[in-house]
Design a protein around this motif. Structure first.
Motif, PDB file in Angstrom:
ATOM      1  N   ASP A  45      -6.260 -14.982  26.889  1.00 31.74           N
ATOM      2  CA  ASP A  45      -5.601 -14.320  28.020  1.00 31.74           C
ATOM      3  C   ASP A  45      -6.581 -13.412  28.770  1.00 31.74           C
ATOM      4  O   ASP A  45      -6.453 -13.191  29.967  1.00 31.74           O
ATOM      5  N   PHE A  56       1.735 -16.095  42.427  1.00 30.97           N
ATOM      6  CA  PHE A  56       0.433 -15.580  41.965  1.00 30.97           C
ATOM      7  C   PHE A  56       0.299 -15.587  40.447  1.00 30.97           C
ATOM      8  O   PHE A  56      -0.797 -15.477  39.917  1.00 30.97           O
ATOM      9  N   ARG A  87      -1.082 -10.063  44.199  1.00 31.79           N
ATOM     10  CA  ARG A  87      -0.435  -9.122  43.274  1.00 31.79           C
ATOM     11  C   ARG A  87      -0.490  -7.707  43.850  1.00 31.79           C
ATOM     12  O   ARG A  87       0.484  -6.975  43.812  1.00 31.79           O
ATOM     13  N   MET A 126      19.664  -4.721  39.046  1.00 28.70           N
ATOM     14  CA  MET A 126      18.293  -4.239  39.198  1.00 28.70           C
ATOM     15  C   MET A 126      17.538  -5.102  40.217  1.00 28.70           C
ATOM     16  O   MET A 126      16.845  -4.602  41.091  1.00 28.70           O
ATOM     17  N   GLY A 183      11.917 -11.148  36.559  1.00 24.05           N
ATOM     18  CA  GLY A 183      12.725 -10.005  36.150  1.00 24.05           C
ATOM     19  C   GLY A 183      14.037 -10.387  35.515  1.00 24.05           C
ATOM     20  O   GLY A 183      14.752  -9.530  34.990  1.00 24.05           O
ATOM     21  N   THR A 216      14.234  -9.521  30.977  1.00 21.23           N
ATOM     22  CA  THR A 216      14.920  -8.256  30.683  1.00 21.23           C
ATOM     23  C   THR A 216      16.295  -8.559  30.093  1.00 21.23           C
ATOM     24  O   THR A 216      16.742  -7.918  29.141  1.00 21.23           O
ATOM     25  N   ILE A 232      11.237  -5.956  22.237  1.00 21.73           N
ATOM     26  CA  ILE A 232      10.554  -6.948  23.095  1.00 21.73           C
ATOM     27  C   ILE A 232       9.624  -7.815  22.239  1.00 21.73           C
ATOM     28  O   ILE A 232       9.519  -9.016  22.436  1.00 21.73           O
ATOM     29  N   PRO A 260      10.872 -12.742  25.035  1.00 25.52           N
ATOM     30  CA  PRO A 260      11.774 -13.571  25.864  1.00 25.52           C
ATOM     31  C   PRO A 260      11.095 -14.761  26.529  1.00 25.52           C
ATOM     32  O   PRO A 260      11.753 -15.760  26.796  1.00 25.52           O
ATOM     33  N   ARG A 293      -2.235 -22.548  30.087  1.00 30.51           N
ATOM     34  CA  ARG A 293      -3.528 -22.429  30.754  1.00 30.51           C
ATOM     35  C   ARG A 293      -4.205 -23.794  30.789  1.00 30.51           C
ATOM     36  O   ARG A 293      -3.875 -24.678  29.977  1.00 30.51           O
ATOM     37  N   TYR A 301       3.159 -16.938  22.748  1.00 30.08           N
ATOM     38  CA  TYR A 301       3.374 -15.502  22.497  1.00 30.08           C
ATOM     39  C   TYR A 301       4.403 -15.290  21.386  1.00 30.08           C
ATOM     40  O   TYR A 301       4.311 -14.340  20.609  1.00 30.08           O
ATOM     41  N   ALA A 307       4.142  -9.790  24.240  1.00 34.06           N
ATOM     42  CA  ALA A 307       5.211 -10.447  25.007  1.00 34.06           C
ATOM     43  C   ALA A 307       5.025 -10.300  26.509  1.00 34.06           C
ATOM     44  O   ALA A 307       5.588 -11.079  27.286  1.00 34.06           O
ATOM     45  N   GLY A 328       2.064 -10.564  27.855  1.00 37.55           N
ATOM     46  CA  GLY A 328       0.779 -11.184  28.131  1.00 37.55           C
ATOM     47  C   GLY A 328      -0.324 -10.142  28.129  1.00 37.55           C
ATOM     48  O   GLY A 328      -0.129  -9.006  27.650  1.00 37.55           O
ATOM     49  N   PHE A 329      -1.480 -10.528  28.651  1.00 35.35           N
ATOM     50  CA  PHE A 329      -2.635  -9.635  28.648  1.00 35.35           C
ATOM     51  C   PHE A 329      -3.552 -10.038  29.792  1.00 35.35           C
ATOM     52  O   PHE A 329      -3.392 -11.091  30.373  1.00 35.35           O
ATOM     53  N   VAL A 356      -5.509 -10.270  33.458  1.00 36.71           N
ATOM     54  CA  VAL A 356      -5.166 -10.094  34.877  1.00 36.71           C
ATOM     55  C   VAL A 356      -3.701 -10.393  35.177  1.00 36.71           C
ATOM     56  O   VAL A 356      -3.142  -9.879  36.146  1.00 36.71           O
ATOM     57  N   CYS A 381       2.150  -8.692  32.585  1.00 35.30           N
ATOM     58  CA  CYS A 381       3.407  -8.553  33.326  1.00 35.30           C
ATOM     59  C   CYS A 381       3.398  -7.367  34.282  1.00 35.30           C
ATOM     60  O   CYS A 381       3.119  -6.234  33.890  1.00 35.30           O
ATOM     61  N   MET A 382       3.755  -7.656  35.520  1.00 35.11           N
ATOM     62  CA  MET A 382       3.771  -6.607  36.528  1.00 35.11           C
ATOM     63  C   MET A 382       4.987  -5.697  36.359  1.00 35.11           C
ATOM     64  O   MET A 382       4.963  -4.537  36.742  1.00 35.11           O
TER      65      MET A 382
HETATM   66  C1  HEM Z   1       4.151 -11.799  34.330  1.00 32.29           C
HETATM   67  C2  HEM Z   1       6.886 -11.181  30.385  1.00 32.29           C
HETATM   68  C3  HEM Z   1       9.879  -8.279  32.903  1.00 32.29           C
HETATM   69  C4  HEM Z   1       7.567  -9.542  36.942  1.00 32.29           C
HETATM   70  C5  HEM Z   1       4.636 -11.867  33.053  1.00 32.29           C
HETATM   71  C6  HEM Z   1       3.993 -12.597  31.980  1.00 32.29           C
HETATM   72  C7  HEM Z   1       4.781 -12.435  30.886  1.00 32.29           C
HETATM   73  C8  HEM Z   1       5.894 -11.591  31.251  1.00 32.29           C
HETATM   74  C9  HEM Z   1       4.544 -13.034  29.515  1.00 32.29           C
HETATM   75  C10 HEM Z   1       2.716 -13.427  32.086  1.00 32.29           C
HETATM   76  C11 HEM Z   1       1.558 -12.697  31.460  1.00 32.29           C
HETATM   77  C12 HEM Z   1       0.277 -13.490  31.367  1.00 32.29           C
HETATM   78  O1  HEM Z   1       0.176 -14.604  31.880  1.00 32.29           O
HETATM   79  O2  HEM Z   1      -0.669 -12.954  30.754  1.00 32.29           O
HETATM   80  C13 HEM Z   1       7.900 -10.287  30.716  1.00 32.29           C
HETATM   81  C14 HEM Z   1       8.823  -9.707  29.774  1.00 32.29           C
HETATM   82  C15 HEM Z   1       9.662  -8.879  30.471  1.00 32.29           C
HETATM   83  C16 HEM Z   1       9.271  -8.960  31.868  1.00 32.29           C
HETATM   84  C17 HEM Z   1       8.820  -9.981  28.281  1.00 32.29           C
HETATM   85  C18 HEM Z   1      10.816  -8.033  30.007  1.00 32.29           C
HETATM   86  C19 HEM Z   1      11.043  -7.679  28.779  1.00 32.29           C
HETATM   87  C20 HEM Z   1       9.527  -8.376  34.223  1.00 32.29           C
HETATM   88  C21 HEM Z   1      10.194  -7.711  35.321  1.00 32.29           C
HETATM   89  C22 HEM Z   1       9.544  -8.093  36.462  1.00 32.29           C
HETATM   90  C23 HEM Z   1       8.458  -8.969  36.076  1.00 32.29           C
HETATM   91  C24 HEM Z   1      11.382  -6.764  35.193  1.00 32.29           C
HETATM   92  C25 HEM Z   1       9.784  -7.717  37.881  1.00 32.29           C
HETATM   93  C26 HEM Z   1      10.852  -7.384  38.412  1.00 32.29           C
HETATM   94  C27 HEM Z   1       6.440 -10.231  36.563  1.00 32.29           C
HETATM   95  C28 HEM Z   1       5.434 -10.710  37.512  1.00 32.29           C
HETATM   96  C29 HEM Z   1       4.449 -11.352  36.755  1.00 32.29           C
HETATM   97  C30 HEM Z   1       4.868 -11.266  35.370  1.00 32.29           C
HETATM   98  C31 HEM Z   1       5.464 -10.534  39.014  1.00 32.29           C
HETATM   99  C32 HEM Z   1       3.179 -12.015  37.267  1.00 32.29           C
HETATM  100  C33 HEM Z   1       2.001 -11.116  37.033  1.00 32.29           C
HETATM  101  C34 HEM Z   1       0.672 -11.726  37.431  1.00 32.29           C
HETATM  102  O3  HEM Z   1       0.511 -12.933  37.415  1.00 32.29           O
HETATM  103  O4  HEM Z   1      -0.232 -10.947  37.787  1.00 32.29           O
HETATM  104  N1  HEM Z   1       5.785 -11.260  32.587  1.00 32.29           N
HETATM  105  N2  HEM Z   1       8.212  -9.833  31.966  1.00 32.29           N
HETATM  106  N3  HEM Z   1       8.488  -9.122  34.714  1.00 32.29           N
HETATM  107  N4  HEM Z   1       6.050 -10.565  35.299  1.00 32.29           N
HETATM  108 FE1  HEM Z   1       7.072 -10.108  33.626  1.00 32.29          FE
END
Ligand code: HEM
Length: 461
Positions: free
Chosen positions: A110, A136, A148, A198, A299, A303, A339, A344, A350, A373, A401, A403-404, A406, A409-410
């Motif tokens: 990652d 993205f 981003r 939300m 999102g 969540t 978490i 989730p 990749r 994960y 959970a 990720g890690f 770039v 998770c945003m």
């Molecule tokens: C990316 C998990 C909540 C928006 C990710 C990734 C994971 C993840 C595994 C990819 C990481 C990677 O590829 O290294 C989760 C989990 C959540 C959560 C477990 C809740 C427990 C949210 C929420 C939002 C969100 C609430 C926004 C409202 C995003 C976005 C990315 C992302 C925009 C893309 C980031 C990027 O590519 O730079 N999330 N997420 N996530 N998540 Fe979450």
């Protein structure tokens, strides 16, 4: 040639309204399904999956969308972590792929986007023909970073602070309306409801229509050829059309209001309109759509399933529930632990950008690798008694959970805040949340989720 096609496409996208583009994509998709068998959604008949210890390594199929529903993922991933941590699976409905199952290896991958690309997709399969939206999460730097940074303000600390009171009042509203002493479905009444509220706030989407967000998210993340889910492709395309028309209308309306002097809000469209890189994104509708859908899907399942997973886990480990009631200060650490325990999103995919070696295995340029994960968070090399929920686990925050690197998770802070508020408000009101029967688990290789969790509440005296 590809460049010419790309240029023509982007010109078309600039002049054709987004709903017509999606309608066109739907027609194209249907035609492709008729002429090309590879575009027809795979069918997944459910059969009994044996315990991982009873079968050979070659029989382990991590792409089986029933692995979680039948609870066998634990034994299957343990076998792989112990005996074949970077494991090649030659055949699956999604083609050949490598399963990477240990914490340490996934972390290393990652962090290394120069070798392990998130393009073209982060799912095990592929989106249906015509559903070519750009997100993205599935782009590498530098393009990833530009997009981003344009939208991450929506979950910036300042915004979260502004949102906290609103989120708390919405949690209070939802909890105060729950029936006490009688069975109800926690997934529908709490997890979906709160997540929908939300998301409507983040996107400034009409509040009363918030379930439309849940619906499109569920349909998108459940596409069979992408994730092994049960969505119907025609229904998915048809649901997208009116929704997109509405979103583009919201964009135009907001733009006009801001131009007329209204202070921009903290929602996604306002932020995009305020950023040089994204203020004209309505002319790149497939890209706009990608960013919008990414927030909705990102999102939603995540969540929501942590909200359900937490209740389920605390019922499975009643001593931990007792520990929590005795010491609510453990809530923030417990949120991380929930978490970790739930994870989730089971994986991210990749592609190798070059030939490389991972834990002694020769990976070829172009190979697909799945970073599980869900397995890394149960890796006994990193977490003691990993299958137990331990709400004061010292290294709970090290879970992977989110990720890690770039793509980390945003929305992680927002998700943690929501879960923290939910548990604070729950403990304030209820003595017990009793899970009445085993939950229904969704069919997916990607989403570790619940469709039904029947519970009964006891009010605090
Ligand atoms: C990316 C998990 C909540 C928006 C990710 C990734 C994971 C993840 C595994 C990819 C990481 C990677 O590829 O290294 C989760 C989990 C959540 C959560 C477990 C809740 C427990 C949210 C929420 C939002 C969100 C609430 C926004 C409202 C995003 C976005 C990315 C992302 C925009 C893309 C980031 C990027 O590519 O730079 N999330 N997420 N996530 N998540 Fe979450």
């Amino acid at each position: 040639m590809i460049d010419v096609i790309g240029q023509v496409r982007s010109k078309v996208e600039q002049v054709v309204p987004i709903d017509l583009l999606v309608r066109g994509a739907h027609v194209y998709n249907r035609a492709r399904r008729v002429v090309d068998a590879r575009e027809r959604p795979p069918i997944f008949p459910e059969t009994r999956i044996p315990d991982g210890a009873e079968i050979s390594l070659a029989e382990i199929d991590t792409s089986n969308p029933f692995l979680y529903r039948q609870g066998q993922w634990l034994t299957h991933f343990k076998r792989l972590r112990d005996e074949s941590p970077v494991h090649f699976q030659k055949e699956s409905p999604f083609g050949p792929f490598w399963s990477v199952t240990r914490y340490e290896d996934i972390l290393a991958m990652d962090k290394n986007h120069h070798v392990f690309s998130a393009e073209p997709y982060i799912i095990i399969g592929k989106p249906p023909a015509g559903f070519d939206i750009k997100m993205f999460i599935a782009m590498d730097p530098p393009q990833h970073d530009v997009q981003r940074s344009a939208v991450q303000g929506v979950v910036a600390p300042k915004n979260l602070k502004q949102m906290e009171q609103l989120i708390r009042s919405r949690v209070q509203e939802v909890l105060d309306e729950l029936p006490v002493g009688e069975p109800f479905n926690w997934v529908d009444r709490v997890s979906i409801e709160l997540t929908g509220r939300m998301l409507a706030t983040l996107l400034d989407y009409p509040y009363d229509d918030r379930r439309e967000l849940t619906k499109i998210s569920d349909l998108t993340s459940g596409i069979p050829g992408a994730t092994g889910g049960t969505s119907d492709l025609d229904e998915t395309f048809s649901a997208a059309v009116p929704l997109l028309r509405k979103v583009m209308h919201l964009w135009d309306e907001k733009k006009a209001r801001i131009e007329a002097g209204e202070t921009p809000g903290f929602d996604l469209i306002s932020l995009m309109l305020s950023d040089e890189n994204t203020k004209n994104m309505n002319h790149r509708p497939m890209e706009f759509l990608g960013n919008w859908i990414l927030l909705v899907v990102g999102g939603n399942d995540t969540t929501r399933n942590s909200m359900s997973g937490g209740v389920y886990a605390l019922n499975k480990f009643p001593d931990e529930f007792a520990k929590l009631k005795a010491n609510p200060k453990l809530i923030p650490n417990m949120v991380s632990e929930i978490i970790r325990w739930q994870t989730p999103l089971a994986y991210m995919a990749r592609r190798a950008k070059e030939d490389t070696v991972l834990r002694g295995q020769q990976i070829k340029k172009g190979d697909k690798l799945i970073m599980w994960y869900a397995s890394a968070n149960r890796d006994e090399r990193h977490f003691e008694n990993p299958d137990q929920l331990v709400i004061d686990r010292p290294n709970a925050r090290n879970h992977i959970a989110f990720g890690f690197g770039v793509h980390r998770c945003m929305g992680n802070r927002l998700a943690e805040m929501q879960l923290r508020i939910l548990w604070e408000e729950l403990l304030d009101r209820f003595e017990d949340i009793e899970v009445l029967e085993e939950p229904e688990i969704v069919q997916s290789t990607f989403v570790r989720g619940y469709s039904k969790l029947m519970v009964k509440l006891t009010r605090k005296q």
